[in-house]
Write a protein that holds these residues in place. Structure first.
Motif, mmCIF file in Angstrom:
data_model
loop_
_atom_site.group_PDB
_atom_site.id
_atom_site.type_symbol
_atom_site.label_atom_id
_atom_site.label_comp_id
_atom_site.label_asym_id
_atom_site.label_seq_id
_atom_site.Cartn_x
_atom_site.Cartn_y
_atom_site.Cartn_z
ATOM 1 N N MET A 1 -75.054 39.217 -34.418
ATOM 2 C CA MET A 1 -73.627 39.287 -34.116
ATOM 3 C C MET A 1 -73.035 40.614 -34.597
ATOM 4 N N PRO A 2 -72.008 41.122 -33.899
ATOM 5 C CA PRO A 2 -71.290 40.491 -32.793
ATOM 6 C C PRO A 2 -72.129 40.432 -31.524
ATOM 7 N N MET B 1 -65.381 33.437 -39.527
ATOM 8 C CA MET B 1 -65.930 33.848 -38.226
ATOM 9 C C MET B 1 -64.809 33.887 -37.200
ATOM 10 N N LYS B 2 -64.784 34.944 -36.411
ATOM 11 C CA LYS B 2 -63.764 35.098 -35.373
ATOM 12 C C LYS B 2 -64.434 34.994 -34.005
ATOM 13 N N GLY C 1 -75.667 35.490 -39.847
ATOM 14 C CA GLY C 1 -75.281 36.651 -39.056
ATOM 15 C C GLY C 1 -75.931 36.731 -37.691
ATOM 16 N N TYR D 1 -64.052 40.685 -33.885
ATOM 17 C CA TYR D 1 -64.721 39.482 -33.398
ATOM 18 C C TYR D 1 -66.181 39.445 -33.848
ATOM 19 N N ASP D 2 -66.687 38.234 -33.988
ATOM 20 C CA ASP D 2 -68.102 38.009 -34.281
ATOM 21 C C ASP D 2 -68.849 37.473 -33.071
#
Length: 261
Positions: free
Chosen positions: A171-172, A1-2, A152, A111-112
Motif C-alpha cells: 500500500m498505497p 487507514m484511509k 502494510g 490514502y492507503d
C-alpha cells in the motif's frame, strides 16, 4: 487507514437511449442507482474500517444527481463524500474518467487503499480502476473476491476460471472487487439521517487543476462513429414436456433434424 471508494451512478432501467450524435447514454431524466458492484466495494471498505479503524472517503464523477449515490454510501458507513461535477467533465471515456479520478485522489491525499467495483453495468469495460492506478503510479489488484490488510500490504484472493490466486500489493494500492466478495448491507434509517450531517464536497475541473485537453470529450480518444438498430427477427418457441431423459431426447432429435448435430 484511509480508504477511498469510487462509485458510479448508473441507469436503473434497461430502457435507455443513446444520443445519435455522440453515441453516449442519455442520462438526463433517467432514474438512477448505485452501480451494483460498487456497493460491494463500499461494503468491503466499511468492513475493513470496522476491523482496523480509519476513515472512508467516497468519490463519484457525474451529474449533480449523482449526489444521491454518495448519500447512500455515507449512510452505509463512509465518512466523507466528493462529487466531481462540471460540464467540461461530461462525455468522458474511461481514459478521461480515470485521469479525473486520479486528480481527485491526489487532491484528497493521504490514502492507503483505493477501492473500485470491477465494472459499471452501463459500460462494462472494467477499465477505469486499472487506468486510475496507472495515472497514480500505484500497484493494483483486479477481480478481488476477498480482501484483507497485513503489515502494510493489501492481500486478496482472485477467483479465475481455472484457479484461485492469492496475491498482495504494498500500500498505497488500488483494488477492484467482484460481486462475490460480500453481500452489501442496507442502510438503517438512523444512518440515513446521520449521513446528511457528514462532510460533502463538490469539485469542478478547475478545483482539480485538470488539463482541459485531458478531460471530458476533449480527453477521450474513443468515439462512436455510428449507431444502428439490429434487425428484429421473430423466433418460434417450442416447449418440451416429460421427464428429464425424455426432454433431452426430444431436444437431441430436434437438433438432429435441423442438422445442428
Amino acid at each position: 487507514m484511509k480508504i477511498l471508494v469510487f462509485v458510479k451512478q448508473v441507469p436503473d432501467t434497461d430502457d435507455v437511449t443513446l444520443d445519435p450524435k455522440t453515441g453516449r447514454l442519455v442520462r438526463e431524466g433517467v432514474e438512477s442507482k448505485l452501480n451494483p458492484v460498487d456497493a460491494n466495494a463500499v461494503e468491503a471498505a466499511v468492513q475493513l474500517k470496522e476491523k482496523y479503524g480509519g476513515t472512508i472517503g467516497v468519490v463519484s464523477m457525474g451529474l449533480p444527481q449523482a449526489e444521491d449515490v454518495l448519500k447512500k454510501a455515507l449512510a452505509l458507513g463512509c465518512d466523507e463524500s466528493y462529487l466531481l461535477s462540471d460540464r467540461p467533465l461530461g462525455g468522458a471515456d474511461t481514459l478521461a474518467t480515470a485521469y479525473t479520478l486520479s486528480l481527485a485522489a491526489r487532491r484528497i491525499g493521504g490514502y492507503d487503499l483505493l477501492l473500485f467495483g470491477r465494472n459499471a453495468v452501463d459500460g462494462d469495460t472494467a477499465q477505469t480502476g486499472p487506468a486510475t492506478a496507472a495515472f497514480l503510479g500505484i500497484p493494483q489488484i483486479t477481480l478481488a473476491s476477498s480482501i484483507d490488510v497485513e503489515d502494510g500490504w493489501v492481500v486478496c484472493e482472485r477467483r479465475l476460471e481455472d484457479c484461485t490466486q492469492k496475491v498482495r500489493a504494498r500500500m498505497p494500492a488500488l483494488v477492484t472487487v467482484t460481486a462475490e466478495m460480500n453481500k452489501p448491507r442496507y442502510p438503517k434509517p438512523i444512518d440515513i439521517m446521520k449521513a446528511l450531517k457528514k462532510p460533502r464536497h463538490t469539485w469542478t475541473a478547475q478545483d482539480l487543476g485538470a488539463d482541459p485537453s485531458r478531460i471530458g470529450m476533449n480527453g477521450s480518444p474513443t468515439s462512436t462513429r455510428g449507431l444502428m438498430e439490429p434487425p428484429k427477427r421473430k423466433a418460434d418457441t417450442k416447449y418440451f414436456q416429460g421427464q428429464p431423459r425424455e426432454i433431452a431426447m426430444q431436444i437431441a432429435d430436434l437438433l438432429h433434424n435441423e442438422h445442428l448435430i
